[in-house]
Design a protein around this motif. Structure first.
Motif, PDB file in Angstrom:
ATOM      1  N   TRP A  27       0.963  -1.238  -0.084  1.00 10.06           N
ATOM      2  CA  TRP A  27       0.162  -0.016  -0.010  1.00 10.06           C
ATOM      3  C   TRP A  27       0.798   1.169  -0.142  1.00 10.06           C
ATOM      4  CZ3 TRP A  27      -5.334  -0.297  -0.702  1.00 10.06           C
ATOM      5  CH2 TRP A  27      -5.914  -1.746  -0.552  1.00 10.06           C
ATOM      6  N   GLY A  28       2.258   1.209   0.172  1.00  7.17           N
ATOM      7  CA  GLY A  28       3.087   2.308   0.110  1.00  7.17           C
ATOM      8  C   GLY A  28       3.386   2.691   1.335  1.00  7.17           C
ATOM      9  N   ASP A 441       0.928   8.653  16.435  1.00  8.39           N
ATOM     10  CA  ASP A 441       0.409   7.199  15.472  1.00  8.39           C
ATOM     11  C   ASP A 441       0.505   7.347  14.126  1.00  8.39           C
ATOM     12  OD1 ASP A 441      -1.063   7.009  18.178  1.00  8.39           O
ATOM     13  OD2 ASP A 441      -2.498   8.505  17.681  1.00  8.39           O
ATOM     14  N   GLY A 442       1.344   8.252  13.767  1.00  9.40           N
ATOM     15  CA  GLY A 442       1.412   8.366  12.189  1.00  9.40           C
ATOM     16  C   GLY A 442       2.461   7.357  11.562  1.00  9.40           C
ATOM     17  N   ALA A 443       2.496   7.458  10.225  1.00  5.86           N
ATOM     18  CA  ALA A 443       3.582   6.793   9.296  1.00  5.86           C
ATOM     19  C   ALA A 443       3.618   7.275   8.173  1.00  5.86           C
ATOM     20  CB  ALA A 443       2.812   5.233   9.209  1.00  5.86           C
ATOM     21  N   TYR A 444       5.131   6.910   7.488  1.00  3.82           N
ATOM     22  CA  TYR A 444       5.355   7.809   6.079  1.00  3.82           C
ATOM     23  C   TYR A 444       4.561   6.806   5.036  1.00  3.82           C
ATOM     24  CZ  TYR A 444       8.827  10.829   7.886  1.00  3.82           C
ATOM     25  OH  TYR A 444       9.687  11.638   8.490  1.00  3.82           O
ATOM     26  N   VAL A 445       4.198   7.417   3.908  1.00  2.88           N
ATOM     27  CA  VAL A 445       3.576   6.794   2.804  1.00  2.88           C
ATOM     28  C   VAL A 445       4.369   7.256   1.685  1.00  2.88           C
ATOM     29  CG1 VAL A 445       1.567   6.603   1.243  1.00  2.88           C
ATOM     30  CG2 VAL A 445       1.230   6.623   3.790  1.00  2.88           C
ATOM     31  N   LYS A 446       4.654   6.233   0.996  1.00  2.00           N
ATOM     32  CA  LYS A 446       5.720   6.575  -0.203  1.00  2.00           C
ATOM     33  C   LYS A 446       4.884   6.916  -1.463  1.00  2.00           C
ATOM     34  CE  LYS A 446       9.337   5.571  -3.080  1.00  2.00           C
ATOM     35  NZ  LYS A 446       8.846   6.442  -4.344  1.00  2.00           N
ATOM     36  N   MET A 447       5.373   7.976  -2.145  1.00  2.00           N
ATOM     37  CA  MET A 447       4.811   8.721  -3.195  1.00  2.00           C
ATOM     38  C   MET A 447       5.424   7.983  -4.653  1.00  2.00           C
ATOM     39  SD  MET A 447       2.496  10.727  -2.019  1.00  2.00           S
ATOM     40  CE  MET A 447       1.870  11.477  -3.331  1.00  2.00           C
ATOM     41  N   PRO A 448       4.725   8.186  -5.634  1.00  2.00           N
ATOM     42  CA  PRO A 448       5.153   7.757  -7.041  1.00  2.00           C
ATOM     43  C   PRO A 448       6.299   8.675  -7.456  1.00  2.00           C
ATOM     44  CG  PRO A 448       3.036   8.480  -7.148  1.00  2.00           C
ATOM     45  CD  PRO A 448       3.296   8.652  -5.752  1.00  2.00           C
ATOM     46  N   THR A 449       7.372   8.709  -6.804  1.00  2.00           N
ATOM     47  CA  THR A 449       8.470   9.678  -7.054  1.00  2.00           C
ATOM     48  C   THR A 449       8.852  10.032  -8.326  1.00  2.00           C
ATOM     49  OG1 THR A 449       9.102   9.108  -4.631  1.00  2.00           O
ATOM     50  CG2 THR A 449      10.820  10.501  -6.156  1.00  2.00           C
ATOM     51  N   ASP A 450       9.099   8.918  -8.996  1.00  2.00           N
ATOM     52  CA  ASP A 450       9.504   8.865 -10.316  1.00  2.00           C
ATOM     53  C   ASP A 450       8.531   9.600 -11.338  1.00  2.00           C
ATOM     54  OD1 ASP A 450      12.012   7.657  -9.735  1.00  2.00           O
ATOM     55  OD2 ASP A 450      11.774   5.620 -10.529  1.00  2.00           O
TER      56      ASP A 450
END
Length: 648
Positions: A27-28, A441-450
């Protein structure tokens, strides 16, 4: 409801680099990362599940549904696409394919017809790198436009003031001028004051209109009296945006009702056609907000989504008011275009927009429900930071063919020569705070960087505008290398840099400070620390003392020098940096002791946030001795820098 705006990153966070993390899940979501204390922060399963639900997904699933709505490639690449039979170029040309994209497809946005698909797949062909002129070496001012008031201003710096500033700066030899975001806010009182909390990042705030230059306005009966009343607002301190906008709306609404047309009708229609549905949806939102008030989630259910039939009915029933808001955008666009003629303006793109605003209403299907972005806990913010900004769901953004991101970037590049991207780290990963949760309570979410950088590069090249990425904060590994590879200038702030000036990066923009950090005069005089103490904050006295020592050591200015002398000496020093661009804040050039914004405060705690006018009127800047001295220092230093070996 009054919004404090996004909480800006702490001084300590801005000094840090690092931030390793594990690979994201399907889910990223990054399930573990290095926190500000150097320890690994594990993301609880409950957080992960809450974020998946906010994306509209099922926590029992490993990943979202496969989208495949977009294929992004670099120009010159040959890519195999099984089943591809036809390519429809954006210029209308059609080409037959045999299962692959050839290497001679021009840059742009095209449609790829694939057997077995009901709709074409979008093909984005990117140059890969942003526009970056070889002769960019130069200097410029950093300006909070609202603060740059003149005798002709109606209580706030406006587009005409911007044009005069740009012309004056160009005459001095400046090559650019960084301006605060000029984006629209929801048109209800109290008006949002933070430039980094707009209702939309695609449209402009009519508060910046110079009414004397609106066609037909000066012919209105009683205009001279209204103009006198408007100019009297320039005595207000802090700036009162509600009074300013009320005064301007009185004239604009009368002109719309009583004037002979809306100016150049053909040009207005061309603008409306060019901006298309996005403008119509934005103008409809503005009319709805005037009708119902702010907070679209509390509107009647039938008006909470732009696709609802009742919204179309409302738009038709209030067509005149909707068209009025379209007209205001045309006026803004025309005045900004004129203001950007003398030199390359450097626009500023906020990291997000008001969750109760126009963009969030228009794009609610692509946003994570109830999620807010921010920053994780750190030394000076043990509870973390919630910037109260919504987050795009990465896979839904792709399903939308990246249209929201394209629209935002394209709009931000209108009539500017460069674009600063606030918190460019958001193109790599965003820190999501789950609904009903806190930053802890948060977390990092990966973005579609390229994909995002390829789109940014395409829009940058088409606009002929360079890009600057504000990379201050906890910087993940590889970020600065990616910025360099993409020809995106990074950011270097003297307050934080410890390396000798000669070791600074050529491919970067340099400045002493930023809009939410202390001014030179504030540090030198101690006024900034006293201001923080008066607000109930604990000022970083040790850091301020270190900064004063560094100024003395770097410039040779005596410790008992005046604040103005310290300002000039430090900018003379900074101007010799190898960076391609060096900026001087106008706040520093007039030795202003107070910063434009204090992080962690709102308009109740500090009404002066984003509302402090410069203590010197615009027409008096050319004769101001400190401004003259800073200009001389910057011009001389940058002339020397321009003689260095050009970048590879």
């Amino acid at each position: 409801m009054e919004h404090p705006g996004p909480q800006r990153r702490t001084d300590e966070e801005r000094r840090r680099t690092g931030g390793r993390s594990v690979e994201p899940d399907g889910w990223g979501i990054v399930t573990a990362y290095e926190d500000a204390f150097g320890a690994w922060a594990e993301v609880p399963a409950e957080t992960r599940d809450a974020l998946v639900r906010a994306m509209g997904g099922d926590p029992a699933e490993d990943r979202p549904p496969q989208v495949d709505a977009v294929l992004v490639v670099r120009v010159g690449e040959t890519v195999s696409v099984p089943g591809a039979v036809e390519l429809r170029l954006e210029d209308g040309t059609q080409r037959t394919l045999e299962g692959s994209v050839p290497d001679d497809v021009p840059t742009g946005y095209h449609d790829l017809v694939v057997e077995g698909r009901d709709t074409p797949r979008r093909l984005i062909v990117s140059p890969g790198r942003c526009h970056l002129p070889d002769d960019l070496v130069g200097w410029g001012w950093s300006v909070q436009l609202y603060a740059a008031r003149s005798a002709g201003s109606w209580g706030i710096g406006d587009f005409a003031d911007l044009r005069h500033l740009a012309s004056w700066s160009a005459d001095l030899g400046a090559s650019t001028m960084l301006i605060n975001p000029l984006d629209a806010v929801t048109p209800v009182a109290p008006r949002e004051t933070s430039p980094y909390y707009p209702t939309s990042r695609r449209f402009l705030d009519p508060i910046y209109l110079r009414l004397d230059e609106v066609p037909g306005a000066s012919d209105l009966e009683g205009f001279d009296r209204l103009a006198d009343d408007g100019r009297a607002l320039t005595d207000d301190r802090p700036i009162d945006r509600d009074r300013v906008m009320a005064a301007k709306l009185e004239v604009l609404e009368r002109l719309w009702r009583e004037g002979d047309g809306c100016g150049d009708e053909d040009e207005f229609l061309r603008f409306a056609q060019q901006r298309g549905e996005a403008l119509a949806v934005f103008a409809t939102f503005c009319a709805l907000a005037e009708h119902h008030g702010t907070g679209w989630r509390q509107w009647p259910a039938e008006h909470r989504h732009p696709a609802n039939e009742a919204v179309g009915t409302f738009s038709r029933e209030h067509a005149d008011r909707v068209r009025f808001h379209c007209w205001l955008q045309w006026l803004c666009d025309e005045q900004l275009r004129s203001a950007g003629a003398p030199l390359a303006l450097l626009g500023d793109l906020p990291i997000g927009a008001d969750p109760d605003g126009a963009d969030a209403w228009a794009w609610q299907d692509v946003l994570a429900t109830g999620v807010s972005v921010g920053a994780p806990p750190d030394e000076l913010g043990p509870q973390g930071q919630n910037w109260t900004l919504p987050a795009f769901v990465p896979w839904k953004l792709e399903a939308a063919r990246y249209e929201p991101f394209i629209d935002i970037v394209r709009a931000a590049l209108r009539h500017v020569g460069g674009l600063r991207i606030d918190h460019v780290l958001g193109l790599f990963r965003m820190f999501w705070i789950p609904p009903e949760g806190t930053a802890a309570d948060g977390a990092y979410v990966k973005m579609p960087t390229d994909d995002l950088f390829d789109i940014l590069a395409l829009e940058s090249q088409r606009a002929g505008a360079f890009v600057v990425g504000e990379d201050l904060g906890t910087v993940p590994e590889g970020v600065r290398e990616e910025l360099d590879d993409r020809d995106v200038l990074r950011y270097q702030v003297w307050w934080f840099e410890q390396d000798p000036l000669e070791d600074w990066s050529e491919k970067a923009l340099a400045s002493v400070s930023t809009h939410d950090l202390p001014t030179v005069a504030g540090v030198w005089s101690g006024d900034d620390a006293r201001m923080q103490a008066a607000l109930g904050h604990e000022p970083d006295e040790e850091w301020h003392a270190t900064l004063r020592e560094r100024i003395v050591e770097a410039t040779g200015v005596p410790a008992d020098a005046s604040a103005a002398e310290a300002v000039v000496a430090l900018h003379r020093h900074l101007a010799s940096a190898p960076n391609q661009l060096v900026l001087a804040q106008l706040d520093d050039a007039v030795a202003a002791p107070h910063r434009p914004n204090v992080p962690g405060t709102d308009r109740t705690a500090r009404p002066e946030n984003w509302a402090l006018p410069l203590p010197v009127r615009l027409e008096d800047l050319p004769e101001h001795p400190t401004v003259q001295a800073v200009n001389t220092a910057m011009s001389h230093g940058r002339s020397q820098a321009a003689g260095r070996t050009p970048r590879d």
